[in-house]
Scaffold this motif. Sequence first.
Motif, PDB file in Angstrom:
ATOM      1  N   ALA A 267      52.654 -19.685  36.363  1.00 24.73           N
ATOM      2  CA  ALA A 267      51.781 -18.772  35.859  1.00 24.73           C
ATOM      3  C   ALA A 267      52.220 -17.414  36.524  1.00 24.73           C
ATOM      4  N   ALA A 268      52.216 -17.196  37.812  1.00 23.65           N
ATOM      5  CA  ALA A 268      52.850 -15.937  38.440  1.00 23.65           C
ATOM      6  C   ALA A 268      54.487 -15.703  37.862  1.00 23.65           C
ATOM      7  N   GLY A 269      55.221 -16.686  37.935  1.00 24.08           N
ATOM      8  CA  GLY A 269      56.675 -16.544  37.622  1.00 24.08           C
ATOM      9  C   GLY A 269      56.827 -16.314  35.978  1.00 24.08           C
ATOM     10  N   SER A 270      55.822 -16.748  35.254  1.00 26.27           N
ATOM     11  CA  SER A 270      56.066 -16.410  33.964  1.00 26.27           C
ATOM     12  C   SER A 270      55.461 -15.108  33.487  1.00 26.27           C
ATOM     13  N   VAL A 271      54.342 -14.646  34.073  1.00 25.09           N
ATOM     14  CA  VAL A 271      53.678 -13.441  33.862  1.00 25.09           C
ATOM     15  C   VAL A 271      54.269 -12.276  34.521  1.00 25.09           C
ATOM     16  N   LEU A 272      54.982 -12.150  35.585  1.00 29.55           N
ATOM     17  CA  LEU A 272      55.275 -11.177  36.422  1.00 29.55           C
ATOM     18  C   LEU A 272      56.205 -10.307  35.430  1.00 29.55           C
ATOM     19  N   PRO A 273      57.165 -10.746  34.698  1.00 26.48           N
ATOM     20  CA  PRO A 273      58.047  -9.901  33.921  1.00 26.48           C
ATOM     21  C   PRO A 273      57.182  -9.206  32.990  1.00 26.48           C
ATOM     22  N   ILE A 274      56.250  -9.740  32.267  1.00 28.60           N
ATOM     23  CA  ILE A 274      55.447  -9.103  31.314  1.00 28.60           C
ATOM     24  C   ILE A 274      54.480  -7.906  31.834  1.00 28.60           C
ATOM     25  N   ILE A 275      53.845  -8.499  32.811  1.00 27.66           N
ATOM     26  CA  ILE A 275      52.850  -7.331  33.551  1.00 27.66           C
ATOM     27  C   ILE A 275      53.506  -6.011  34.417  1.00 27.66           C
ATOM     28  N   SER A 276      54.913  -6.425  34.658  1.00 26.90           N
ATOM     29  CA  SER A 276      55.652  -5.293  35.628  1.00 26.90           C
ATOM     30  C   SER A 276      55.815  -4.187  34.625  1.00 26.90           C
ATOM     31  N   SER A 277      56.053  -4.628  33.186  1.00 29.78           N
ATOM     32  CA  SER A 277      56.388  -3.415  32.304  1.00 29.78           C
ATOM     33  C   SER A 277      55.124  -2.695  32.082  1.00 29.78           C
ATOM     34  N   PHE A 278      53.993  -2.951  32.418  1.00 32.11           N
ATOM     35  CA  PHE A 278      52.901  -1.954  32.117  1.00 32.11           C
ATOM     36  C   PHE A 278      52.622  -1.220  33.389  1.00 32.11           C
ATOM     37  N   PRO A 279      52.425   0.120  33.333  1.00 35.42           N
ATOM     38  CA  PRO A 279      52.144   0.717  34.673  1.00 35.42           C
ATOM     39  C   PRO A 279      50.694   0.851  34.637  1.00 35.42           C
ATOM     40  N   GLY A 280      50.437   0.954  36.133  1.00 34.26           N
ATOM     41  CA  GLY A 280      48.974   0.698  36.588  1.00 34.26           C
ATOM     42  C   GLY A 280      48.338  -0.728  36.731  1.00 34.26           C
ATOM     43  N   VAL A 281      49.021  -1.609  36.843  1.00 33.32           N
ATOM     44  CA  VAL A 281      48.247  -2.769  36.949  1.00 33.32           C
ATOM     45  C   VAL A 281      48.177  -3.223  38.402  1.00 33.32           C
ATOM     46  N   ASN A 282      47.017  -3.403  38.694  1.00 35.74           N
ATOM     47  CA  ASN A 282      46.510  -3.931  39.802  1.00 35.74           C
ATOM     48  C   ASN A 282      47.015  -5.257  40.251  1.00 35.74           C
ATOM     49  N   PHE A 283      48.111  -5.335  41.047  1.00 38.45           N
ATOM     50  CA  PHE A 283      48.628  -6.712  41.344  1.00 38.45           C
ATOM     51  C   PHE A 283      47.739  -7.506  42.237  1.00 38.45           C
ATOM     52  N   LYS A 284      46.750  -6.922  43.154  1.00 37.78           N
ATOM     53  CA  LYS A 284      45.818  -7.612  44.183  1.00 37.78           C
ATOM     54  C   LYS A 284      44.780  -8.237  43.085  1.00 37.78           C
ATOM     55  N   LEU A 285      44.260  -7.787  41.956  1.00 39.24           N
ATOM     56  CA  LEU A 285      43.488  -8.530  40.973  1.00 39.24           C
ATOM     57  C   LEU A 285      44.083  -9.580  40.154  1.00 39.24           C
ATOM     58  N   LEU A 286      45.436  -9.334  39.891  1.00 38.79           N
ATOM     59  CA  LEU A 286      46.157 -10.286  39.025  1.00 38.79           C
ATOM     60  C   LEU A 286      46.397 -11.439  39.779  1.00 38.79           C
TER      61      LEU A 286
END
Length: 63
Positions: free
Chosen positions: A36-55
């Motif tokens: 899950a972490a490996g497949s979601v990271l490329p998607i989420i990193s393209s959105f600014p302002g994502v709180n990675f701790k909550l992710l």
Amino acid sequence: MKPLQVKGLPLIFHRFCLVVMIQEATGSATVVMTAAAGSVLPIISSFPGVNFKLLVLAIGSSH
């Protein structure tokens, strides 16, 4: 900004379904959290302002 989509579904939902199938196939929560972490990271990193701790908490607590 238009959300990323795969065949009409949001890409994040597509990745969620993929991770659920991996969970059912392997039965291992550790494998699924890593997938899950490996497949979601490329998607989420393209959105600014994502709180990675909550992710991280969301991925870890969902299994």
